[in-house]
Design a protein around this motif. Sequence first.
Motif, PDB file in Angstrom:
ATOM      1  N   PRO A 106       0.839  -1.194   0.000  1.00  0.00           N
ATOM      2  CA  PRO A 106       0.000   0.000   0.000  1.00  0.00           C
ATOM      3  C   PRO A 106       0.877   1.248   0.000  1.00  0.00           C
ATOM      4  CG  PRO A 106      -0.862  -1.605   1.552  1.00  0.00           C
ATOM      5  CD  PRO A 106       0.461  -2.131   1.075  1.00  0.00           C
ATOM      6  N   LYS A 107       0.520   2.242  -0.776  1.00  0.00           N
ATOM      7  CA  LYS A 107       1.392   3.396  -0.987  1.00  0.00           C
ATOM      8  C   LYS A 107       1.738   4.113   0.317  1.00  0.00           C
ATOM      9  CE  LYS A 107      -0.228   4.132  -5.727  1.00  0.00           C
ATOM     10  NZ  LYS A 107      -0.902   5.048  -6.679  1.00  0.00           N
ATOM     11  N   ILE A 108       0.772   4.245   1.226  1.00  0.00           N
ATOM     12  CA  ILE A 108       1.055   4.945   2.470  1.00  0.00           C
ATOM     13  C   ILE A 108       2.092   4.196   3.300  1.00  0.00           C
ATOM     14  CG2 ILE A 108      -0.892   3.839   3.660  1.00  0.00           C
ATOM     15  CD1 ILE A 108      -1.212   6.462   5.258  1.00  0.00           C
ATOM     16  N   GLN A 109       2.022   2.856   3.253  1.00  0.00           N
ATOM     17  CA  GLN A 109       2.996   2.057   4.005  1.00  0.00           C
ATOM     18  C   GLN A 109       4.376   2.132   3.349  1.00  0.00           C
ATOM     19  OE1 GLN A 109       1.562  -1.941   4.950  1.00  0.00           O
ATOM     20  NE2 GLN A 109      -0.574  -1.217   4.876  1.00  0.00           N
ATOM     21  N   ALA A 110       4.407   2.072   2.027  1.00  0.00           N
ATOM     22  CA  ALA A 110       5.683   2.161   1.312  1.00  0.00           C
ATOM     23  C   ALA A 110       6.332   3.525   1.544  1.00  0.00           C
ATOM     24  CB  ALA A 110       5.455   1.924  -0.180  1.00  0.00           C
ATOM     25  N   ARG A 111       5.540   4.588   1.605  1.00  0.00           N
ATOM     26  CA  ARG A 111       6.086   5.931   1.829  1.00  0.00           C
ATOM     27  C   ARG A 111       6.731   6.050   3.211  1.00  0.00           C
ATOM     28  NH1 ARG A 111       0.681   8.888  -0.530  1.00  0.00           N
ATOM     29  NH2 ARG A 111       1.084   8.496  -2.761  1.00  0.00           N
ATOM     30  N   LYS A 112       6.086   5.431   4.212  1.00  0.00           N
ATOM     31  CA  LYS A 112       6.648   5.496   5.555  1.00  0.00           C
ATOM     32  C   LYS A 112       7.948   4.686   5.650  1.00  0.00           C
ATOM     33  CE  LYS A 112       2.527   6.762   8.102  1.00  0.00           C
ATOM     34  NZ  LYS A 112       1.641   6.491   9.260  1.00  0.00           N
ATOM     35  N   LEU A 113       7.978   3.546   4.969  1.00  0.00           N
ATOM     36  CA  LEU A 113       9.237   2.790   4.896  1.00  0.00           C
ATOM     37  C   LEU A 113      10.325   3.636   4.259  1.00  0.00           C
ATOM     38  CD1 LEU A 113       8.054  -0.759   3.705  1.00  0.00           C
ATOM     39  CD2 LEU A 113       8.850  -0.143   5.996  1.00  0.00           C
ATOM     40  N   TYR A 114       9.955   4.296   3.162  1.00  0.00           N
ATOM     41  CA  TYR A 114      10.922   5.107   2.431  1.00  0.00           C
ATOM     42  C   TYR A 114      11.396   6.293   3.270  1.00  0.00           C
ATOM     43  CZ  TYR A 114      12.806   8.166  -1.205  1.00  0.00           C
ATOM     44  OH  TYR A 114      13.615   8.987  -1.940  1.00  0.00           O
ATOM     45  N   GLN A 115      10.458   6.940   3.965  1.00  0.00           N
ATOM     46  CA  GLN A 115      10.810   8.101   4.785  1.00  0.00           C
ATOM     47  C   GLN A 115      11.830   7.715   5.858  1.00  0.00           C
ATOM     48  OE1 GLN A 115       7.487   9.784   6.893  1.00  0.00           O
ATOM     49  NE2 GLN A 115       8.662  11.525   7.667  1.00  0.00           N
ATOM     50  N   TYR A 116      11.539   6.641   6.582  1.00  0.00           N
ATOM     51  CA  TYR A 116      12.483   6.243   7.628  1.00  0.00           C
ATOM     52  C   TYR A 116      13.783   5.743   7.004  1.00  0.00           C
ATOM     53  CZ  TYR A 116      14.411   4.273  11.873  1.00  0.00           C
ATOM     54  OH  TYR A 116      15.227   4.005  12.935  1.00  0.00           O
ATOM     55  N   GLY A 117      13.671   5.021   5.897  1.00  0.00           N
ATOM     56  CA  GLY A 117      14.871   4.525   5.230  1.00  0.00           C
ATOM     57  C   GLY A 117      15.785   5.657   4.777  1.00  0.00           C
ATOM     58  N   GLN A 118      15.180   6.744   4.286  1.00  0.00           N
ATOM     59  CA  GLN A 118      15.966   7.912   3.874  1.00  0.00           C
ATOM     60  C   GLN A 118      16.698   8.535   5.067  1.00  0.00           C
ATOM     61  OE1 GLN A 118      16.226  10.071   0.667  1.00  0.00           O
ATOM     62  NE2 GLN A 118      16.300   7.895   0.219  1.00  0.00           N
ATOM     63  N   GLU A 119      16.025   8.628   6.198  1.00  0.00           N
ATOM     64  CA  GLU A 119      16.654   9.177   7.394  1.00  0.00           C
ATOM     65  C   GLU A 119      17.849   8.325   7.822  1.00  0.00           C
ATOM     66  OE1 GLU A 119      13.566   9.379  10.284  1.00  0.00           O
ATOM     67  OE2 GLU A 119      12.492  11.033   9.297  1.00  0.00           O
TER      68      GLU A 119
END
Length: 215
Positions: free
Chosen positions: A109-122
């Motif tokens: 789900p896009k919202i879940q993938a975005r949160k993974l990406y956000q934390y991964g970027q940090e």
Amino acid sequence: MIEQFLKDQQEPKAVEKVYSRLNDLLNSGEEIIYIAVQKKPLVNITPDCVAITNKRIFFFTAANLGLSIKFMDFVWKDVVEVKIKEELLGAVFSIKTLNGAETSVDFLPKIQARKLYQYGQEREQAEREERRQRDLEEKRAASGTIHADLPRFASTQNQPEPIAAPKPLETPKPAEEVKPDELTAKLKKLKMLFDNGLITQEEYNQKKMELLSEL
């Protein structure tokens, strides 16, 4: 316990299974940050999952017809790139490691993938900065070793020759007393007698010859 990982419509049974497995895998000081669950468009009986902690990222897949679950994990310091690709039916989340390997999960789900990406970027940025600091420290250490060797090299190769200590000044010896020339004195005395008319010319010449004959 798993309610905090169900806020973005994650499938509860999949989260519970992953959460139970994670509790057996966590190290000291390691905490679960987020769990994302795959949502396939037709059949979603055994979805793949992605879990991130403050130290690692896990990829879970079902095995033995859903009776067990296997996983791959990567420490954040080995992750060099985190990517997300949004599609019509969800998003693809992927990572790339130092050795060039790539791992991904689709239909998130896009919202879940975005949160993974956000934390991964940090985490990616934090690890990049830590690697930069480690490189700087290694360069400083290497530079310090070189400088520490230079004085020793200079002391053996470029050391000037020692300057000899000046010799103490010698006290001049007292000049030896010079004895007067007896012959000269006698001649002067003889000349004085002649000049004063005390002796004749013949006597002067005779006596002078006698003195000179002593040479």
